[in-house]
Motif scaffolding. Structure first.
Motif, PDB file in Angstrom:
ATOM      1  N   GLY A 129       0.798  -1.222   0.000  1.00  0.00           N
ATOM      2  CA  GLY A 129       0.000   0.000   0.000  1.00  0.00           C
ATOM      3  C   GLY A 129       0.828   1.268   0.000  1.00  0.00           C
ATOM      4  O   GLY A 129       0.290   2.366   0.118  1.00  0.00           O
ATOM      5  N   HIS A 153      -2.697  -0.393  -4.470  1.00  0.00           N
ATOM      6  CA  HIS A 153      -3.623   0.164  -3.482  1.00  0.00           C
ATOM      7  C   HIS A 153      -2.836   1.032  -2.516  1.00  0.00           C
ATOM      8  O   HIS A 153      -1.619   0.950  -2.433  1.00  0.00           O
ATOM      9  N   LYS A 154      -3.533   1.882  -1.773  1.00  0.00           N
ATOM     10  CA  LYS A 154      -2.871   2.838  -0.897  1.00  0.00           C
ATOM     11  C   LYS A 154      -3.137   2.600   0.583  1.00  0.00           C
ATOM     12  O   LYS A 154      -2.428   3.127   1.431  1.00  0.00           O
ATOM     13  N   TRP A 160      -8.976  -2.610   1.480  1.00  0.00           N
ATOM     14  CA  TRP A 160      -8.797  -2.281   0.064  1.00  0.00           C
ATOM     15  C   TRP A 160      -9.139  -3.455  -0.848  1.00  0.00           C
ATOM     16  O   TRP A 160      -9.408  -3.283  -2.036  1.00  0.00           O
ATOM     17  N   HIS A 164     -12.679  -5.956  -4.734  1.00  0.00           N
ATOM     18  CA  HIS A 164     -11.707  -5.518  -5.753  1.00  0.00           C
ATOM     19  C   HIS A 164     -10.713  -6.644  -6.029  1.00  0.00           C
ATOM     20  O   HIS A 164      -9.569  -6.612  -5.585  1.00  0.00           O
ATOM     21  N   ARG A 167      -7.289  -5.768  -7.354  1.00  0.00           N
ATOM     22  CA  ARG A 167      -6.297  -5.322  -6.382  1.00  0.00           C
ATOM     23  C   ARG A 167      -5.629  -6.509  -5.691  1.00  0.00           C
ATOM     24  O   ARG A 167      -4.434  -6.460  -5.383  1.00  0.00           O
TER      25      ARG A 167
END
Length: 211
Positions: A129, A153-154, A160, A164, A167
């Motif tokens: 992240g 992703h962050k 997250w 998804h 991701r």
């Protein structure tokens, strides 16, 4: 041109003396080999022109598959504040290139002014992240073209991943792979040659990424 009088004149001037010193068949083979070597030299010249070095700021216009370069900035030697930090760090001069590989794999590659012709990828700990900025100044100081990615992703927490799957895939393996592909292409474009050796540095999750 090869069928013209001028071409025959060139070959006669250059290789004519061989015809008097060698049998005709041997002289003809010498001429063929000389022609092949000339073609090889021409292709080498064209290849070197295609791999011509690109200045830092011009890398922003570099076109790579599924990749958008968002910034390319020359950073002088001296104090530089790493993203997310407040205190400056001393760095050697480098070219900072920021980019994103579709759909959302953010990455950076730092290209030192004095390159050792080696490429280094930095891994992430935990759930990733973030870009591993802490290890990049030292790598640049050692001469490495160094890259890192947030793997798509962050957030540091696992939320997250909910809903998804792309991701999850990027975190699992794809993010490191596409970062390396893009970073090596950018490195080659900047220096006019590909890295001679490549390395990966990471622990915890970074050790898994290295595999």
């Amino acid at each position: 041109f090869l069928e013209s009088r001028e071409a025959h004149g060139v070959f006669s001037t250059l290789l004519g003396p061989l015809a008097t010193a060698l049998p005709l068949e041997q002289a003809a083979w010498v001429g063929r080999i000389a022609g092949w070597l000339s073609l090889a030299a021409g292709f080498t010249f064209l290849a070197s022109a295609a791999w011509a070095q690109q200045p830092c700021e011009q890398l922003k216009a570099l076109t790579l598959p599924n990749t958008r370069i968002t910034a390319a900035t020359s950073v002088p030697a001296g104090a530089f504040t790493l993203p997310g930090q407040t205190a400056p760090t001393q760095v050697k001069a480098f070219c900072r290139v920021e980019g994103v590989v579709w759909p959302e794999v953010n990455f950076e590659v730092w290209l030192p002014a004095n390159w050792n012709r080696k490429f280094l990828a930095l891994g992430n700990g935990g759930l990733a992240g973030n870009i591993a900025y802490a290890g990049m100044p030292g790598s640049v100081a050692d001469g490495y073209a160094v890259a890192s990615t947030d793997t798509g992703h962050k957030a540091a927490e696992a939320n997250w991943a909910l809903g998804h799957m792309e991701r999850v895939i990027d975190f699992g393996y794809r993010g490191i792979h596409v970062m390396t592909q893009a970073a090596k292409a950018i490195t080659a474009a900047h220096y006019g040659r590909a890295p001679e050796h490549s390395y990966f540095d990471g622990c915890s999750n970074g050790g898994r990424q290295a595999l």
